[in-house]
Design a protein around this motif. Structure first.
Motif, PDB file in Angstrom:
ATOM      1  N   TYR A  34      -9.719   6.806  -5.093  1.00 14.05           N
ATOM      2  CA  TYR A  34      -8.836   5.964  -5.895  1.00 14.05           C
ATOM      3  C   TYR A  34      -7.849   5.167  -5.047  1.00 14.05           C
ATOM      4  CZ  TYR A  34     -10.704   9.264  -9.248  1.00 14.05           C
ATOM      5  OH  TYR A  34     -11.561  10.032  -9.979  1.00 14.05           O
ATOM      6  N   PHE A  35      -7.517   5.664  -3.866  1.00 11.37           N
ATOM      7  CA  PHE A  35      -6.501   5.017  -3.040  1.00 11.37           C
ATOM      8  C   PHE A  35      -7.120   4.181  -1.927  1.00 11.37           C
ATOM      9  CE2 PHE A  35      -2.733   5.682   0.046  1.00 11.37           C
ATOM     10  CZ  PHE A  35      -2.188   4.458  -0.326  1.00 11.37           C
ATOM     11  N   ALA A  36      -7.999   4.774  -1.127  1.00 12.77           N
ATOM     12  CA  ALA A  36      -8.532   4.088   0.050  1.00 12.77           C
ATOM     13  C   ALA A  36      -9.791   3.282  -0.252  1.00 12.77           C
ATOM     14  CB  ALA A  36      -8.817   5.104   1.162  1.00 12.77           C
ATOM     15  N   SER A  90       0.819  -1.212   0.000  1.00 15.80           N
ATOM     16  CA  SER A  90       0.000   0.000   0.000  1.00 15.80           C
ATOM     17  C   SER A  90       0.851   1.258   0.000  1.00 15.80           C
ATOM     18  CB  SER A  90      -0.931  -0.002   1.216  1.00 15.80           C
ATOM     19  OG  SER A  90      -1.908  -1.002   1.099  1.00 15.80           O
ATOM     20  N   ALA A  91       1.983   1.240   0.717  1.00 13.04           N
ATOM     21  CA  ALA A  91       2.844   2.424   0.747  1.00 13.04           C
ATOM     22  C   ALA A  91       3.356   2.756  -0.649  1.00 13.04           C
ATOM     23  CB  ALA A  91       4.015   2.189   1.701  1.00 13.04           C
ATOM     24  N   VAL A  92       3.716   1.734  -1.417  1.00 11.03           N
ATOM     25  CA  VAL A  92       4.215   1.954  -2.777  1.00 11.03           C
ATOM     26  C   VAL A  92       3.081   2.404  -3.693  1.00 11.03           C
ATOM     27  CG1 VAL A  92       5.314   0.847  -4.762  1.00 11.03           C
ATOM     28  CG2 VAL A  92       6.039   0.262  -2.439  1.00 11.03           C
ATOM     29  N   ILE A  93       1.904   1.797  -3.526  1.00 10.11           N
ATOM     30  CA  ILE A  93       0.748   2.198  -4.331  1.00 10.11           C
ATOM     31  C   ILE A  93       0.397   3.657  -4.063  1.00 10.11           C
ATOM     32  CG2 ILE A  93      -1.710   1.778  -4.730  1.00 10.11           C
ATOM     33  CD1 ILE A  93      -1.192  -1.153  -3.987  1.00 10.11           C
ATOM     34  N   GLY A  94       0.443   4.047  -2.783  1.00 11.57           N
ATOM     35  CA  GLY A  94       0.171   5.437  -2.438  1.00 11.57           C
ATOM     36  C   GLY A  94       1.170   6.386  -3.066  1.00 11.57           C
ATOM     37  N   LEU A  95       2.432   5.971  -3.126  1.00 12.91           N
ATOM     38  CA  LEU A  95       3.455   6.802  -3.757  1.00 12.91           C
ATOM     39  C   LEU A  95       3.160   6.996  -5.238  1.00 12.91           C
ATOM     40  CD1 LEU A  95       6.219   8.239  -3.773  1.00 12.91           C
ATOM     41  CD2 LEU A  95       7.265   5.996  -4.162  1.00 12.91           C
ATOM     42  N   VAL A  96       2.812   5.908  -5.923  1.00  7.24           N
ATOM     43  CA  VAL A  96       2.530   5.991  -7.367  1.00  7.24           C
ATOM     44  C   VAL A  96       1.318   6.883  -7.630  1.00  7.24           C
ATOM     45  CG1 VAL A  96       1.808   4.680  -9.403  1.00  7.24           C
ATOM     46  CG2 VAL A  96       3.571   3.756  -7.890  1.00  7.24           C
ATOM     47  N   LEU A  97       0.225   6.657  -6.891  1.00 10.65           N
ATOM     48  CA  LEU A  97      -0.971   7.463  -7.100  1.00 10.65           C
ATOM     49  C   LEU A  97      -0.740   8.915  -6.717  1.00 10.65           C
ATOM     50  CD1 LEU A  97      -3.788   5.048  -5.837  1.00 10.65           C
ATOM     51  CD2 LEU A  97      -2.996   5.441  -8.173  1.00 10.65           C
ATOM     52  N   GLY A  98       0.032   9.136  -5.663  1.00 12.10           N
ATOM     53  CA  GLY A  98       0.339  10.505  -5.257  1.00 12.10           C
ATOM     54  C   GLY A  98       1.174  11.227  -6.289  1.00 12.10           C
ATOM     55  N   LEU A  99       2.177  10.556  -6.835  1.00 11.40           N
ATOM     56  CA  LEU A  99       3.004  11.172  -7.863  1.00 11.40           C
ATOM     57  C   LEU A  99       2.204  11.410  -9.143  1.00 11.40           C
ATOM     58  CD1 LEU A  99       6.403   9.290  -7.418  1.00 11.40           C
ATOM     59  CD2 LEU A  99       5.955  11.722  -7.031  1.00 11.40           C
ATOM     60  N   LEU A 156       2.219   9.172   3.593  1.00  8.75           N
ATOM     61  CA  LEU A 156       2.056   8.983   5.034  1.00  8.75           C
ATOM     62  C   LEU A 156       0.959   7.970   5.344  1.00  8.75           C
ATOM     63  CD1 LEU A 156       2.312  12.701   6.249  1.00  8.75           C
ATOM     64  CD2 LEU A 156       4.074  10.926   6.353  1.00  8.75           C
ATOM     65  N   LEU A 157      -0.083   7.943   4.518  1.00 13.44           N
ATOM     66  CA  LEU A 157      -1.210   7.047   4.767  1.00 13.44           C
ATOM     67  C   LEU A 157      -0.889   5.601   4.402  1.00 13.44           C
ATOM     68  CD1 LEU A 157      -4.250   6.673   5.483  1.00 13.44           C
ATOM     69  CD2 LEU A 157      -4.743   7.189   3.070  1.00 13.44           C
ATOM     70  N   GLY A 158      -0.082   5.413   3.357  1.00 12.57           N
ATOM     71  CA  GLY A 158       0.185   4.073   2.836  1.00 12.57           C
ATOM     72  C   GLY A 158       0.589   3.041   3.876  1.00 12.57           C
ATOM     73  N   PRO A 159       1.556   3.342   4.755  1.00 12.07           N
ATOM     74  CA  PRO A 159       2.008   2.320   5.715  1.00 12.07           C
ATOM     75  C   PRO A 159       0.932   1.848   6.684  1.00 12.07           C
ATOM     76  CG  PRO A 159       3.633   4.070   5.520  1.00 12.07           C
ATOM     77  CD  PRO A 159       2.410   4.541   4.786  1.00 12.07           C
ATOM     78  N   ILE A 160      -0.092   2.653   6.958  1.00  9.20           N
ATOM     79  CA  ILE A 160      -1.124   2.237   7.914  1.00  9.20           C
ATOM     80  C   ILE A 160      -2.414   1.795   7.222  1.00  9.20           C
ATOM     81  CG2 ILE A 160      -0.209   3.723   9.718  1.00  9.20           C
ATOM     82  CD1 ILE A 160      -2.565   5.627   9.207  1.00  9.20           C
ATOM     83  N   LEU A 161      -2.523   2.008   5.913  1.00  6.93           N
ATOM     84  CA  LEU A 161      -3.769   1.678   5.239  1.00  6.93           C
ATOM     85  C   LEU A 161      -4.029   0.174   5.205  1.00  6.93           C
ATOM     86  CD1 LEU A 161      -6.200   2.893   3.840  1.00  6.93           C
ATOM     87  CD2 LEU A 161      -4.952   2.827   1.672  1.00  6.93           C
ATOM     88  N   ASP A 162      -2.968  -0.622   5.196  1.00  8.76           N
ATOM     89  CA  ASP A 162      -3.147  -2.081   5.202  1.00  8.76           C
ATOM     90  C   ASP A 162      -3.886  -2.569   6.441  1.00  8.76           C
ATOM     91  OD1 ASP A 162      -2.045  -2.548   2.740  1.00  8.76           O
ATOM     92  OD2 ASP A 162      -0.027  -2.918   3.491  1.00  8.76           O
ATOM     93  N   LEU A 163      -3.864  -1.770   7.517  1.00  8.44           N
ATOM     94  CA  LEU A 163      -4.599  -2.148   8.726  1.00  8.44           C
ATOM     95  C   LEU A 163      -6.089  -2.274   8.449  1.00  8.44           C
ATOM     96  CD1 LEU A 163      -2.890   0.194  11.363  1.00  8.44           C
ATOM     97  CD2 LEU A 163      -2.518  -2.271  11.072  1.00  8.44           C
ATOM     98  N   ALA A 164      -6.580  -1.535   7.454  1.00  3.12           N
ATOM     99  CA  ALA A 164      -8.008  -1.513   7.159  1.00  3.12           C
ATOM    100  C   ALA A 164      -8.469  -2.722   6.359  1.00  3.12           C
ATOM    101  CB  ALA A 164      -8.367  -0.239   6.404  1.00  3.12           C
ATOM    102  N   LEU A 165      -7.548  -3.592   5.973  1.00  4.99           N
ATOM    103  CA  LEU A 165      -7.921  -4.752   5.169  1.00  4.99           C
ATOM    104  C   LEU A 165      -8.594  -5.844   5.993  1.00  4.99           C
ATOM    105  CD1 LEU A 165      -4.773  -5.081   2.865  1.00  4.99           C
ATOM    106  CD2 LEU A 165      -7.097  -4.519   2.126  1.00  4.99           C
TER     107      LEU A 165
END
Length: 404
Positions: free
Chosen positions: A226-228, A38-47, A358-367
């Motif tokens: 698109y991300f969450a 998720s952290a990498v996905i967030g980076l790609v979508l953010g960029l 910043l959100l990516g590393p904790i978003l996996d908690l929501a799975l």
């Protein structure tokens, strides 16, 4: 000679079809096919968002100097290349390159299209065929119709795979390029307007900077569609097929309710309307946080939290966006507003980039349903809540400034 209104409206529809048949499925492709975290996905979508929103001001400046026609055609070519790269992607680096190219393309043609739309709206007003505001409203409706059709076409290609979506999206923009190259008038470019002072003068206005920072929370929150949102759908036991109808719900809401929502917002004060819109977005995440702690029910009700999240985010967006766009010229005090809108978009794009990282590393908690699953959603809820509260004193200061 002004550009044809039908050409602009149909072009907006085609652009949105091509965009929405690919980008909404990008996060799922990176998670399920490329096995990215998720952290990498967030980076790609953010960029991707920052390469578009963050460089909006650059695209506007080039459109003034080189002409809108050139920038629109160049943006089409770049988006074709970006989608082809996404279609060939099999690693983080290639998907990052493709995503950034698609975003950069938007930064080139979006401000150019806006300038041509303003010309067309003024021409229509002179001919007694409506106002510029009405033309922009029609443009939004045609765009949202494309946003309905795009995910449906993308869903039809899910069985073939994301690569087929990307190549099909490239084909849509190739069609748009051919049509625009033939029919877009060379004389349709806006006249270059010299800026009153250096471009960075907007950042010397502390009140506008505060407004821009508070508004950035709006774009960051809206980007979570698109991300969450795919994370919540997956927690509920849904699949990629469920994303298309959710995006369709969002688009249909905008087509049907945007004008009534704008009229309602006009009856309120700036502070009240902005605060209400932001708080609706905060409620979307807070409700999802509560639902994420429980196992999803079986049957169609499992997507109820995702539907509520989409509906509340869109309601908030329909209130905040027109009001904010109307307020921006009041900061400009008669100066050209392009630099102000560009700054608003650029800061918002940066907020999406930083926020997703910043959100990516904790978003996996929501799975996985648990108490911890609420943490990322509560963090998300705090962003628009703080933005809405900040808008109250900012609007009060702006009213005082205008009354002085």
């Amino acid at each position: 000679m002004p550009v044809s209104t039908l050409l602009l409206l149909s072009n907006q529809f085609i652009f949105m079809v091509g965009f929405y048949m690919v980008v909404p499925f990008l996060a799922a492709f990176m998670r399920d096919d490329l096995r990215l975290e998720s952290a990498v996905i967030g980076l790609v979508l953010g960029l991707r968002t920052f390469s578009q929103q963050g460089l909006f001001i650059v695209g506007g400046a080039f459109a003034d100097r080189l002409g809108a026609r050139r920038l629109i055609l160049l943006g089409c070519m770049l988006r074709i290349v970006g989608f082809v790269v996404l279609g060939l992607s099999d690693s983080f680096l290639t998907v990052l390159l493709g995503a950034c190219l698609t975003g950069l393309a938007g930064s080139l043609f979006s401000p150019a299209i806006s300038s041509l739309a303003a010309e067309a709206g003024e021409a229509a007003a002179r001919e007694g065929k409506g106002t510029r505001l009405q033309f922009f409203a029609r443009l939004a409706v045609w765009g949202e119709l494309g946003a309905v059709v795009g995910p449906l076409l993308g869903a039809l290609l899910l069985g073939v795979g994301f690569k087929a979506m990307a190549f099909a999206g490239a084909g849509v923009f190739l069609l748009a390029y051919i049509v625009l190259h033939i029919y877009l008038p060379r004389s349709g470019s806006p006249v270059l307007q010299r800026q009153d002072g250096a471009w960075w003068h907007v950042f010397t206005d502390k009140l506008f900077v505060a407004f821009t920072l508070a508004h950035a929370g709006f774009l960051f929150s809206y980007n979570q569609l698109y991300f969450a949102l795919p994370v919540e759908v997956k927690r509920a036991g849904g699949s990629d097929m469920d994303l298309a109808p959710l995006f369709m719900i969002a688009s249909v809401m905008i087509v049907v309710l945007q004008l009534p929502a704008a009229r309602l917002a006009q009856k309120l004060s700036w502070a009240a309307s902005l605060a209400a819109g932001f708080l609706l977005m905060a409620l979307a995440f807070a409700l999802t946080a509560y639902c994420a702690t429980f196992p999803a029910p079986s049957g169609p009700w499992r997507l109820a939290p995702a539907i509520a999240m989409v509906a509340l985010l869109i309601l908030g967006q329909m209130i905040v966006k027109p009001v904010a766009m109307d307020i921006v010229p009041r900061f400009a005090k008669g100066r050209p507003t392009g630099i102000y809108y560009g700054a608003l978009a650029s800061v918002g794009g940066l907020a999406v980039l930083v926020g997703n990282i910043l959100l990516g590393p904790i978003l996996d908690l929501a799975l996985v349903p648990s108490v911890a699953a609420a943490i990322p959603w509560l963090a998300l809820a705090a962003v628009p809540a703080l933005g809405g509260l900040a808008m109250i004193p900012i609007m009060r200061r702006l009213l005082q400034r205008q009354g002085a």
